[in-house]
Design an enzyme around this catalytic site. Sequence first.
Site, mmCIF file in Angstrom:
data_model
loop_
_atom_site.group_PDB
_atom_site.id
_atom_site.type_symbol
_atom_site.label_atom_id
_atom_site.label_comp_id
_atom_site.label_asym_id
_atom_site.label_seq_id
_atom_site.Cartn_x
_atom_site.Cartn_y
_atom_site.Cartn_z
ATOM 1 C CG ASP A 31 -2.133 -0.945 1.142
ATOM 2 O OD1 ASP A 31 -2.733 -1.461 0.275
ATOM 3 O OD2 ASP A 31 -2.485 -1.539 1.815
ATOM 4 N NE ARG A 111 -1.543 1.933 13.466
ATOM 5 C CZ ARG A 111 -0.636 0.133 12.678
ATOM 6 N NH1 ARG A 111 0.596 -0.027 13.156
ATOM 7 N NH2 ARG A 111 -0.948 -0.609 11.623
HETATM 8 N N1 ARG Z 1 -8.052 -5.399 15.008
HETATM 9 C C1 ARG Z 1 -6.709 -4.837 15.874
HETATM 10 C C2 ARG Z 1 -7.419 -3.088 15.439
HETATM 11 O O1 ARG Z 1 -7.864 -2.765 15.221
HETATM 12 C C3 ARG Z 1 -5.346 -4.406 14.228
HETATM 13 C C4 ARG Z 1 -5.423 -3.789 13.007
HETATM 14 C C5 ARG Z 1 -4.521 -4.206 12.412
HETATM 15 N N2 ARG Z 1 -4.018 -3.167 11.449
HETATM 16 C C6 ARG Z 1 -3.289 -3.719 10.164
HETATM 17 N N3 ARG Z 1 -3.294 -2.327 9.369
HETATM 18 N N4 ARG Z 1 -3.878 -4.849 9.852
HETATM 19 O O2 ARG Z 1 -6.049 -2.447 16.528
#
Ligand code: ARG
Length: 415
Positions: A31, A111
């Site tokens: 991406d 994040r």
């Molecule tokens: N569902 C999890 C969260 O919201 C994992 C997210 C994983 N992110 C990804 N870009 N694959 O924290």
Amino acid sequence: MSVKILRRTLKNHPVGGSGVKIALAYSGGLDTTVMIRWLKDRYKAEVHTVTVDVGQEEDFEEIAEKAYKSGASTHTNVDAKERFAEEYVSRAIKANALYQGEYPLSSALSRPLIAEEVVKVALREGCDAVAHGCTGKGNDQLRFDTTFAALAPHLKIFAPVREWNMNRDDEIEYALEHNLPINPRKSRFSVDENLWGRSIEAGELEDPWVEVPEEAYKLVTPLSKTPDKAEEVVIGFENGVPVSLNGTRMDMLNLVRELNHIGGRHGYGLVDHVEDRVIGLKSREVYELPAALILIKAHRDLEKLFLGRRFQAFKQIVDTAWADLVYSGLWADPLRKALDSFIDMSQRGVDGEVKIRLFKGTMRIVGRRGVNPMYSKEAITYSRESIFDQKAGEGFSKIWALETLLSSLRERKGG
Ligand code: ARG
């Protein structure tokens, strides 16, 4: 914040043809690799990529090379592993942070830190905007956008995946067409990894009935290959934070790494559950997080030696609120800091050890001891050493029954 900035933040920002400077959170995946080129073409942008090492196992030099090959003007690699461990993971442990009782927030926790590093580069390079590779369906967009808004409200936010309408195959085609350095055969799953855990999505996992195939896992050994002998580990805590393994002092980063190995070796550390995303979608989520599960369970157990029942019950409410807040991308919200003050206070003097046993995919807590705990053996013991005067129990018990007694008398009279 000035009204002007607020207006700009809340309005859709039209961007014309010429020359924006953008700092992009770059993972090195498909991406964001496509994104470098796409931002340059679509917005005539100058792109400054930022990769943040939060403990994922990657070749960061290769990622830098990819960024430049795809057209980045500058690339910055930030080693934030230690900070992630000390300032984020340790808070999650003290808060026993499990979203919906299951998910230790591995991706969610990273994040805000990544977004902060992107903002630093944006300010250093004099950028007009920041960008990330999150979809419009997930939670990660909220975590990035909120942190960006909190730290640098004057910067525009680009999230190309929300506007470009390409699927994975389109992206691969675009990358090949533009000669971008991608590895289309890497994995059919979408993986996000850091020190605190590894999340696995997409492919056949989107059907919650389908069992996760072994090849999706990396940290956790399949049960057919785990040792036939159990392993005991003693985890030492100070002020609610783990500080040692089997008596050897370790910093948080190495301690978590080591527990990921030990737990994973014994086939322990999987979560496979249906999760409620902030935007209202349910999604089947698969995680490998041996250390996170071990440390949260051990910490929760140790805490009980110290906190009274009302304190525990209230802390559980705070812990749940903390996990919900961080999951929802609101790390930067003042409420999170306020909850952390309470949690820090609750952890003063939570010192001791928890003994666990790992075997064939299971983890059991087999012992715990505290330094100066509320737990009192002399009070609870049934032996001669007891210091508890049981005569006092009679009066207490009578008064305890009073309300029920009065109600029962009343019912009898009526009936
Ligand atoms: N569902 C999890 C969260 O919201 C994992 C997210 C994983 N992110 C990804 N870009 N694959 O924290």
